[in-house]
Design a protein around this motif. Sequence first.
Motif, PDB file in Angstrom:
ATOM      1  N   GLY A 139      -8.496  14.983 -13.418  1.00 59.62           N
ATOM      2  CA  GLY A 139      -8.067  15.040 -14.808  1.00 59.62           C
ATOM      3  C   GLY A 139      -7.235  13.838 -15.203  1.00 59.62           C
ATOM      4  O   GLY A 139      -7.068  12.887 -14.429  1.00 59.62           O
ATOM      5  N   LEU A 140      -6.703  13.884 -16.426  1.00 58.14           N
ATOM      6  CA  LEU A 140      -5.894  12.794 -16.944  1.00 58.14           C
ATOM      7  C   LEU A 140      -4.618  12.647 -16.125  1.00 58.14           C
ATOM      8  O   LEU A 140      -3.830  13.592 -16.010  1.00 58.14           O
ATOM      9  CB  LEU A 140      -5.541  13.044 -18.416  1.00 58.14           C
ATOM     10  CG  LEU A 140      -4.700  11.966 -19.098  1.00 58.14           C
ATOM     11  CD1 LEU A 140      -5.484  10.664 -19.214  1.00 58.14           C
ATOM     12  CD2 LEU A 140      -4.244  12.434 -20.475  1.00 58.14           C
ATOM     13  N   HIS A 141      -4.417  11.485 -15.545  1.00 56.97           N
ATOM     14  CA  HIS A 141      -3.246  11.242 -14.721  1.00 56.97           C
ATOM     15  C   HIS A 141      -2.129  10.577 -15.514  1.00 56.97           C
ATOM     16  O   HIS A 141      -0.958  10.930 -15.396  1.00 56.97           O
ATOM     17  CB  HIS A 141      -3.620  10.363 -13.520  1.00 56.97           C
ATOM     18  CG  HIS A 141      -2.452  10.030 -12.636  1.00 56.97           C
ATOM     19  ND1 HIS A 141      -1.787   8.819 -12.713  1.00 56.97           N
ATOM     20  CD2 HIS A 141      -1.840  10.736 -11.661  1.00 56.97           C
ATOM     21  CE1 HIS A 141      -0.819   8.799 -11.824  1.00 56.97           C
ATOM     22  NE2 HIS A 141      -0.823   9.945 -11.164  1.00 56.97           N
ATOM     23  N   HIS A 142      -2.481   9.603 -16.355  1.00 58.74           N
ATOM     24  CA  HIS A 142      -1.454   8.920 -17.136  1.00 58.74           C
ATOM     25  C   HIS A 142      -2.054   8.241 -18.360  1.00 58.74           C
ATOM     26  O   HIS A 142      -3.263   8.033 -18.443  1.00 58.74           O
ATOM     27  CB  HIS A 142      -0.708   7.887 -16.282  1.00 58.74           C
ATOM     28  CG  HIS A 142      -1.554   6.726 -15.840  1.00 58.74           C
ATOM     29  ND1 HIS A 142      -2.240   6.728 -14.644  1.00 58.74           N
ATOM     30  CD2 HIS A 142      -1.840   5.536 -16.435  1.00 58.74           C
ATOM     31  CE1 HIS A 142      -2.897   5.588 -14.515  1.00 58.74           C
ATOM     32  NE2 HIS A 142      -2.679   4.841 -15.613  1.00 58.74           N
ATOM     33  N   ARG A 201      -9.450   0.795 -22.374  1.00 55.38           N
ATOM     34  CA  ARG A 201     -10.404   1.125 -21.329  1.00 55.38           C
ATOM     35  C   ARG A 201     -10.040   2.461 -20.701  1.00 55.38           C
ATOM     36  O   ARG A 201      -8.934   2.982 -20.895  1.00 55.38           O
ATOM     37  CB  ARG A 201     -10.429   0.038 -20.244  1.00 55.38           C
ATOM     38  CG  ARG A 201      -9.144  -0.100 -19.444  1.00 55.38           C
ATOM     39  CD  ARG A 201      -9.197  -1.276 -18.491  1.00 55.38           C
ATOM     40  NE  ARG A 201      -8.044  -1.334 -17.616  1.00 55.38           N
ATOM     41  CZ  ARG A 201      -6.881  -1.867 -17.929  1.00 55.38           C
ATOM     42  NH1 ARG A 201      -6.710  -2.403 -19.134  1.00 55.38           N
ATOM     43  NH2 ARG A 201      -5.863  -1.885 -17.071  1.00 55.38           N
ATOM     44  N   ILE A 202     -10.977   3.013 -19.964  1.00 55.83           N
ATOM     45  CA  ILE A 202     -10.717   4.152 -19.091  1.00 55.83           C
ATOM     46  C   ILE A 202     -10.647   3.615 -17.674  1.00 55.83           C
ATOM     47  O   ILE A 202     -11.473   2.813 -17.260  1.00 55.83           O
ATOM     48  CB  ILE A 202     -11.823   5.201 -19.229  1.00 55.83           C
ATOM     49  CG1 ILE A 202     -11.783   5.833 -20.626  1.00 55.83           C
ATOM     50  CG2 ILE A 202     -11.682   6.282 -18.156  1.00 55.83           C
ATOM     51  CD1 ILE A 202     -12.930   6.777 -20.900  1.00 55.83           C
ATOM     52  N   GLU A 203      -9.643   4.037 -16.933  1.00 51.97           N
ATOM     53  CA  GLU A 203      -9.453   3.580 -15.558  1.00 51.97           C
ATOM     54  C   GLU A 203      -9.614   4.779 -14.620  1.00 51.97           C
ATOM     55  O   GLU A 203      -8.810   5.713 -14.651  1.00 51.97           O
ATOM     56  CB  GLU A 203      -8.064   2.956 -15.396  1.00 51.97           C
ATOM     57  CG  GLU A 203      -7.802   2.404 -14.011  1.00 51.97           C
ATOM     58  CD  GLU A 203      -6.458   1.685 -13.924  1.00 51.97           C
ATOM     59  OE1 GLU A 203      -5.945   1.533 -12.801  1.00 51.97           O
ATOM     60  OE2 GLU A 203      -5.928   1.285 -14.970  1.00 51.97           O
ATOM     61  N   GLY A 218      -5.664   6.624 -17.607  1.00 52.32           N
ATOM     62  CA  GLY A 218      -5.915   6.742 -16.175  1.00 52.32           C
ATOM     63  C   GLY A 218      -6.405   8.142 -15.829  1.00 52.32           C
ATOM     64  O   GLY A 218      -5.716   9.135 -16.100  1.00 52.32           O
ATOM     65  N   VAL A 219      -7.594   8.230 -15.252  1.00 54.89           N
ATOM     66  CA  VAL A 219      -8.207   9.517 -14.927  1.00 54.89           C
ATOM     67  C   VAL A 219      -8.378   9.614 -13.415  1.00 54.89           C
ATOM     68  O   VAL A 219      -9.074   8.793 -12.801  1.00 54.89           O
ATOM     69  CB  VAL A 219      -9.576   9.675 -15.621  1.00 54.89           C
ATOM     70  CG1 VAL A 219     -10.200  11.017 -15.260  1.00 54.89           C
ATOM     71  CG2 VAL A 219      -9.421   9.549 -17.129  1.00 54.89           C
ATOM     72  N   ALA A 220      -7.748  10.608 -12.807  1.00 54.57           N
ATOM     73  CA  ALA A 220      -7.858  10.820 -11.366  1.00 54.57           C
ATOM     74  C   ALA A 220      -9.158  11.541 -11.046  1.00 54.57           C
ATOM     75  O   ALA A 220      -9.477  12.568 -11.666  1.00 54.57           O
ATOM     76  CB  ALA A 220      -6.669  11.634 -10.858  1.00 54.57           C
TER      77      ALA A 220
END
Length: 399
Positions: free
Chosen positions: A330-333, A307-309, A265-267
């Motif tokens: 950036g990377l959230h989770h 996947r990338i979300e 998960g990418v914010a």
Amino acid sequence: MVERLRAGDVRALARAVSIVEDGASMAAELLAACREFAGGGLRIGVTGPPGAGKSTLVDQMAWWLRSEGQSVGVVAVDPSSPYTGGALLGDRIRMQGFAGDAGVFIRSMASRGAMGGVAGAAADVCTVMEAAGRGTILIETVGVGQDEVDVIGLADVTVLVLVPGMGDEVQSLKAGVMEVADVFVVNKSDRGGAELVEQEIVAMQGLVAERAGWVPPVVRTVATTGEGVGELMEAVRRCAGEKGKRPVRFGGAVRGEGLRLDHLGVAVKSIAAARGFYEALGLALRGEETVEHEKVKTAMLPLGESRIELLEATEEDSTIGRFLARRGEGLHHVAVHVEGIDAMFARLIAQGVRLASDAVRVGAGGHRYFFVHPASTGGVLLEIVGDAAGSSGALEGGD
């Protein structure tokens, strides 16, 4: 639809494959349901340079498998025009001998500009075929050069097809695609020079370290007659047996384990602004969805079998909104898929693990999830993802 394709309905299988290939709105939910039944098939990747005879060899491999009564799936990737996206799907022409055989399901796919020799949706198509009970899936790549090695992320066993008279005795000394082979095939071995290609491959193997005890064998074939195909398939099976003792797919679930990487998960401040970079990498956006109770808009970018979300806040006073304000993009989770999410939720609570969720909830695509606090994971927010709500793996009334 999953019930129908599990029951052997070829039309349901064809429809399901089209849905995931096209990225239709229900693709994520369908894949989540299929993953419950996937993982039992043997995936064989067939790669090599243009003109090596991969399509003819795949045709012969399918005939050999059918002679043993196995159900077969074929994913054949053809190059497509970078201007129009059009492609001549050659295997629909070459493999017409299976037209009346429901035991062989063939899906030709255009690469649609994807690099690496395979189409972006190939992994998802394989998952659907496995859910439909296809015991062996043959994955034929686009004619590749020296560094198109994406097939290793899809296949349990990778077969590299070479042919004499095309300089392959020189290519065998180079890195890249030669290093991913589990089995080498010298096709068109009735031509002169086949022995030289085999000798160069064996010489190359003497220069590298042994790979977990498995030394890729070299098999000679003549695909037009079927000569050597039986020996090839036996080599593939031996390799699969050896690899069955350890993880075999980079992007897929590890057999025998209940965990696999689901997504990252990418914010981002704006999905519209961020998607351009990922699409430049060759990833295809599979639709956007807004999760109202989380105050977030999501966009899925399939990457292998994960996947990338991308996550965009719909309100500043939200989890993603506060994250962006505090840390920026950036990377959230990191999200991990489990079998039996409710049991996992209860087990972590019983072990005193600090959770960031008070219940298992329903998120984008219908999947069920909860979060583990970074204090328990070494500093990373961890999302535990389960089957889609309403699937056989979820409790009734999962919301």
